[in-house]
Design a protein around this motif. Structure first.
Motif, PDB file in Angstrom:
ATOM      1  N   THR A 184       0.813  -1.220   0.000  1.00 46.56           N
ATOM      2  CA  THR A 184       0.000   0.000   0.000  1.00 46.56           C
ATOM      3  C   THR A 184       0.845   1.267   0.000  1.00 46.56           C
ATOM      4  O   THR A 184       0.307   2.366   0.112  1.00 46.56           O
ATOM      5  CB  THR A 184      -0.916   0.018   1.242  1.00 46.56           C
ATOM      6  OG1 THR A 184      -0.112  -0.088   2.426  1.00 46.56           O
ATOM      7  CG2 THR A 184      -1.911  -1.135   1.187  1.00 46.56           C
ATOM      8  N   ALA A 185       2.170   1.120  -0.121  1.00 42.11           N
ATOM      9  CA  ALA A 185       3.041   2.305  -0.059  1.00 42.11           C
ATOM     10  C   ALA A 185       4.030   2.324  -1.219  1.00 42.11           C
ATOM     11  O   ALA A 185       5.175   2.743  -1.063  1.00 42.11           O
ATOM     12  CB  ALA A 185       3.779   2.322   1.270  1.00 42.11           C
ATOM     13  N   LEU A 186       3.591   1.893  -2.394  1.00 38.78           N
ATOM     14  CA  LEU A 186       4.468   1.854  -3.560  1.00 38.78           C
ATOM     15  C   LEU A 186       4.487   3.211  -4.252  1.00 38.78           C
ATOM     16  O   LEU A 186       3.476   3.919  -4.265  1.00 38.78           O
ATOM     17  CB  LEU A 186       3.990   0.771  -4.527  1.00 38.78           C
ATOM     18  CG  LEU A 186       4.023  -0.660  -3.991  1.00 38.78           C
ATOM     19  CD1 LEU A 186       3.307  -1.608  -4.953  1.00 38.78           C
ATOM     20  CD2 LEU A 186       5.482  -1.118  -3.796  1.00 38.78           C
ATOM     21  N   PRO A 187       5.620   3.589  -4.880  1.00 34.85           N
ATOM     22  CA  PRO A 187       5.697   4.865  -5.590  1.00 34.85           C
ATOM     23  C   PRO A 187       4.684   4.946  -6.726  1.00 34.85           C
ATOM     24  O   PRO A 187       4.532   3.995  -7.512  1.00 34.85           O
ATOM     25  CB  PRO A 187       7.131   4.876  -6.131  1.00 34.85           C
ATOM     26  CG  PRO A 187       7.887   3.922  -5.258  1.00 34.85           C
ATOM     27  CD  PRO A 187       6.899   2.860  -4.870  1.00 34.85           C
ATOM     28  N   GLY A 188       3.985   6.066  -6.818  1.00 36.80           N
ATOM     29  CA  GLY A 188       2.920   6.203  -7.804  1.00 36.80           C
ATOM     30  C   GLY A 188       3.386   6.062  -9.233  1.00 36.80           C
ATOM     31  O   GLY A 188       2.715   5.449 -10.066  1.00 36.80           O
ATOM     32  N   GLY A 189       4.546   6.620  -9.567  1.00 32.87           N
ATOM     33  CA  GLY A 189       5.057   6.516 -10.931  1.00 32.87           C
ATOM     34  C   GLY A 189       5.378   5.093 -11.319  1.00 32.87           C
ATOM     35  O   GLY A 189       5.089   4.652 -12.439  1.00 32.87           O
TER      36      GLY A 189
END
Length: 408
Positions: A184-189
């Motif tokens: 749930t905390a992965l980089p958006g790009g």
């Protein structure tokens, strides 16, 4: 009788049907039942025993009214012979009473599936990469696409469990949280790039499946993707037909689980050759699972064919698979590097890896590695015809192979 004559003359069933469909003999019945004769598989649409019953009624009526029916009488004899073993099969199984007879071959063939029968390693590995890509240490929106192909080549033939384990070790070494905590905390790009590639396989965005354990997700989504894109490797169907004609039994011995492999068998149109009981899985048929290079799935496959492992040929594309076949004591191990997941520039090095047998307990690797699937046929026939004390792996045999091959 025409199909039997063609087979006895060395003409393949596929060639015969092609010729018949081009001439005046072409008919809906030939198009419908011809493939049954070619594959020697007779899925029931109208049982042979009922066809023979109707023929018997016709002959009885002929006797009653004094009408000679010599062709029907001759055909009835063939149906009667076929009924003994094929009564519940489709009536096209009458061919079994007419085709050239031979004693059952002592040799049987046990095929790996992914990358061997099925050209499935490339799509399956690509799905696996885009499942795990967002969790690889150092992966970013800028570099993740360039990592895909090297990752696929490096991990070809490995179970996803091993990929996850390696990823978790790398994350721990980099002081990153476990995969389950990072979802749930992965980089958006990075997620946007991953989602773009997932969509090619009809898979949902990562955000929609964030609560699903990664291993469960990979298994479910791989099945969904392969149901759409699994195909047989070039030459597979023709080879299976040739093995049928030669009387060599065969089945599947795979690490991959069910329903993945059965779904791929259906998608690749291989179901007529491999009914459910001929598919053996190291993951699904054992508790706990017994993955290659453990020998269990090959021992199970050989036993199902009622053959000793020493009378069986294993066909494999992975080092773990070769190790499994060697550890099971299979009589001949043939490596195959013709599928698309092995780039042309890597075929020789991959073949050498199969020949080395690093995963085998005794260091035995494949005896030969082929690039054309059809080259299995002369090798299998020579193995079947071998005699004690007589060298059978000869230069004359190798001269029959069509494609490049590799030896130790």
């Amino acid at each position: 009788e025409g199909a039997a004559l063609a087979e006895a003359s060395g003409l393949s069933g596929g060639q015969l049907m092609e010729v018949l469909e081009l001439g005046v003999m072409s008919s809906p019945l030939i198009k419908l039942k011809g493939p049954n004769l070619v594959k020697r598989k007779y899925p029931t649409q109208f049982p042979l025993k009922h066809a023979q019953k109707d023929m018997r009624f016709a002959l009885a009526l002929g006797d009653e009214v004094g009408q000679a029916l010599p062709l029907a009488a001759a055909a009835n004899e063939s149906f009667k012979r076929a009924r003994r073993d094929c009564g519940d099969d489709d009536f096209s199984a009458v061919y079994e009473a007419l085709r050239p007879t031979a004693a059952p071959a002592a040799t049987a063939v046990c095929f790996d599936f992914d990358g061997t029968l099925g050209d499935t390693e490339t799509p399956a590995m690509e799905v696996a990469f885009w499942e795990i890509a967002a969790y690889l240490p150092g992966a970013s929106a800028e570099n993740v696409e360039s990592q895909c192909r090297p990752y696929m080549v490096e991990n070809a033939g490995k179970a996803f469990e091993h990929m996850m384990s390696a990823c978790e070790e790398e994350r721990a070494a980099a002081s990153l949280p476990p995969i389950a905590e990072a979802a749930t905390a992965l980089p958006g790009g990075l997620v946007a790039v991953v989602d773009k590639h997932r969509s090619k396989f009809g898979l949902p965005p990562l955000a929609d499946v964030a609560g699903t354990p990664l291993l469960q997700l990979q298994k479910e989504e791989t099945v969904a993707a392969l149901a759409k894109c699994a195909v047989a490797n070039e030459g597979v169907m023709e080879t299976l037909v040739a093995l049928n004609s030669a009387g060599l039994a065969y089945n599947i011995a795979t690490t991959s689980g069910k329903p993945r492999v059965p779904v791929c068998v259906d998608a690749a149109s291989l179901r007529p050759f491999f009914p459910a009981e001929q598919i053996h899985s190291g993951e699904s048929d054992f508790d706990p699972p017994r993955f290659k290079p453990e020998p269990d799935v090959y021992l199970r496959a050989a036993a199902a064919l009622e053959r000793e492992p020493t009378n069986c040929i294993a066909v494999e594309d992975s080092g773990s698979g070769v190790g499994s076949a060697s550890n099971a004591g299979m009589g001949l191990i043939i490596g195959y590097v013709g599928a698309t997941h092995i780039p042309a520039e890597n075929k020789e090095s991959h073949a050498q890896m199969l020949l080395e047998g690093a995963k085998a307990k005794d260091g035995r690797g494949a005896e030969i590695v082929i690039t054309k699937f059809g080259d299995l046929v002369p090798l299998a026939m020579a193995f079947e015809g071998r005699r004690p004390g007589v060298h059978w792996f000869t230069k004359d045999l190798l001269a029959k192979l069509v494609g490049p091959y590799y030896l130790k």
